[in-house]
Design a protein around this motif. Structure first.
Motif, PDB file in Angstrom:
ATOM      1  N   GLN A 102      -2.348   5.451 -12.471  1.00  0.00           N
ATOM      2  CA  GLN A 102      -1.417   5.722 -13.568  1.00  0.00           C
ATOM      3  C   GLN A 102      -2.154   6.243 -14.796  1.00  0.00           C
ATOM      4  O   GLN A 102      -1.642   7.121 -15.494  1.00  0.00           O
ATOM      5  N   VAL A 103      -3.357   5.743 -15.055  1.00  0.00           N
ATOM      6  CA  VAL A 103      -4.153   6.213 -16.184  1.00  0.00           C
ATOM      7  C   VAL A 103      -4.591   7.654 -15.941  1.00  0.00           C
ATOM      8  O   VAL A 103      -4.605   8.468 -16.869  1.00  0.00           O
ATOM      9  N   ALA A 104      -4.908   7.981 -14.700  1.00  0.00           N
ATOM     10  CA  ALA A 104      -5.385   9.327 -14.359  1.00  0.00           C
ATOM     11  C   ALA A 104      -4.282  10.374 -14.491  1.00  0.00           C
ATOM     12  O   ALA A 104      -4.567  11.549 -14.633  1.00  0.00           O
ATOM     13  N   GLN A 105      -3.036   9.960 -14.450  1.00  0.00           N
ATOM     14  CA  GLN A 105      -1.936  10.924 -14.516  1.00  0.00           C
ATOM     15  C   GLN A 105      -1.627  11.265 -15.900  1.00  0.00           C
ATOM     16  O   GLN A 105      -1.616  11.399 -16.846  1.00  0.00           O
ATOM     17  N   GLU A 147      -5.167  -2.979  -9.189  1.00  0.00           N
ATOM     18  CA  GLU A 147      -6.178  -2.269  -9.976  1.00  0.00           C
ATOM     19  C   GLU A 147      -6.183  -0.781  -9.641  1.00  0.00           C
ATOM     20  O   GLU A 147      -6.257   0.060 -10.546  1.00  0.00           O
ATOM     21  N   LEU A 148      -6.086  -0.458  -8.353  1.00  0.00           N
ATOM     22  CA  LEU A 148      -6.056   0.956  -7.947  1.00  0.00           C
ATOM     23  C   LEU A 148      -4.804   1.660  -8.489  1.00  0.00           C
ATOM     24  O   LEU A 148      -4.865   2.796  -8.946  1.00  0.00           O
ATOM     25  N   GLU A 149      -3.695   0.951  -8.449  1.00  0.00           N
ATOM     26  CA  GLU A 149      -2.453   1.526  -8.952  1.00  0.00           C
ATOM     27  C   GLU A 149      -2.559   1.795 -10.454  1.00  0.00           C
ATOM     28  O   GLU A 149      -2.137   2.844 -10.941  1.00  0.00           O
ATOM     29  N   ALA A 150      -3.148   0.866 -11.191  1.00  0.00           N
ATOM     30  CA  ALA A 150      -3.336   1.053 -12.628  1.00  0.00           C
ATOM     31  C   ALA A 150      -4.261   2.236 -12.908  1.00  0.00           C
ATOM     32  O   ALA A 150      -4.015   3.029 -13.823  1.00  0.00           O
ATOM     33  N   GLU A 151      -5.324   2.373 -12.106  1.00  0.00           N
ATOM     34  CA  GLU A 151      -6.246   3.500 -12.262  1.00  0.00           C
ATOM     35  C   GLU A 151      -5.527   4.824 -12.019  1.00  0.00           C
ATOM     36  O   GLU A 151      -5.769   5.799 -12.715  1.00  0.00           O
ATOM     37  N   LEU A 203       0.832  -1.203   0.000  1.00  0.00           N
ATOM     38  CA  LEU A 203       0.000   0.000   0.000  1.00  0.00           C
ATOM     39  C   LEU A 203       0.867   1.254   0.000  1.00  0.00           C
ATOM     40  O   LEU A 203       0.590   2.209  -0.736  1.00  0.00           O
ATOM     41  N   LYS A 204       1.898   1.252   0.812  1.00  0.00           N
ATOM     42  CA  LYS A 204       2.777   2.419   0.909  1.00  0.00           C
ATOM     43  C   LYS A 204       3.531   2.647  -0.397  1.00  0.00           C
ATOM     44  O   LYS A 204       3.633   3.775  -0.868  1.00  0.00           O
ATOM     45  N   GLU A 205       4.042   1.567  -0.986  1.00  0.00           N
ATOM     46  CA  GLU A 205       4.769   1.681  -2.251  1.00  0.00           C
ATOM     47  C   GLU A 205       3.875   2.214  -3.371  1.00  0.00           C
ATOM     48  O   GLU A 205       4.327   3.000  -4.205  1.00  0.00           O
ATOM     49  N   ALA A 206       2.616   1.780  -3.377  1.00  0.00           N
ATOM     50  CA  ALA A 206       1.677   2.199  -4.423  1.00  0.00           C
ATOM     51  C   ALA A 206       1.041   3.551  -4.119  1.00  0.00           C
ATOM     52  O   ALA A 206       0.292   4.075  -4.938  1.00  0.00           O
ATOM     53  N   GLU A 207       1.351   4.101  -2.932  1.00  0.00           N
ATOM     54  CA  GLU A 207       0.785   5.376  -2.490  1.00  0.00           C
ATOM     55  C   GLU A 207      -0.748   5.352  -2.502  1.00  0.00           C
ATOM     56  O   GLU A 207      -1.404   6.268  -2.989  1.00  0.00           O
ATOM     57  N   ILE A 208      -1.280   4.269  -1.949  1.00  0.00           N
ATOM     58  CA  ILE A 208      -2.730   4.084  -1.862  1.00  0.00           C
ATOM     59  C   ILE A 208      -3.130   4.167  -0.398  1.00  0.00           C
ATOM     60  O   ILE A 208      -2.537   3.513   0.458  1.00  0.00           O
ATOM     61  N   LYS A 209      -4.127   4.965  -0.113  1.00  0.00           N
ATOM     62  CA  LYS A 209      -4.632   5.138   1.248  1.00  0.00           C
ATOM     63  C   LYS A 209      -5.549   3.962   1.610  1.00  0.00           C
ATOM     64  O   LYS A 209      -6.162   3.340   0.741  1.00  0.00           O
TER      65      LYS A 209
END
Length: 64
Positions: A61-64, A55-59, A12-18
């Motif tokens: 990256q697409v948003a950036q 999936e959240l990480e991929a989302e 979670l920390k590496e992916a910067e997901i809360k």
């Protein structure tokens, strides 16, 4: 002292997901996710969590 589910927390920390973002993706409340992480999770549940993180990480990256 060993921390339960250290691999999940690290990912979670590496992916910067809360935590709240992951809980939302899993369809549970943030406090439920926090309770799950207190004790070591079974492999099947970890698999679902890692999939949701991916999936959240991929989302993100697409948003950036």
């Amino acid at each position: 002292m060993l921390v339960a589910n250290a691999d999940v927390r690290k990912r979670l920390k590496e992916a910067e997901i809360k935590h709240w973002m992951l809980a939302n993706k899993l369809g549970c409340h943030e406090t439920t996710l926090s309770r799950w992480l207190r004790v070591e999770l079974p492999p099947k549940k970890k698999e679902l969590i890692f999939k949701a993180i991916d999936e959240l990480e991929a989302e993100q990256q697409v948003a950036q």
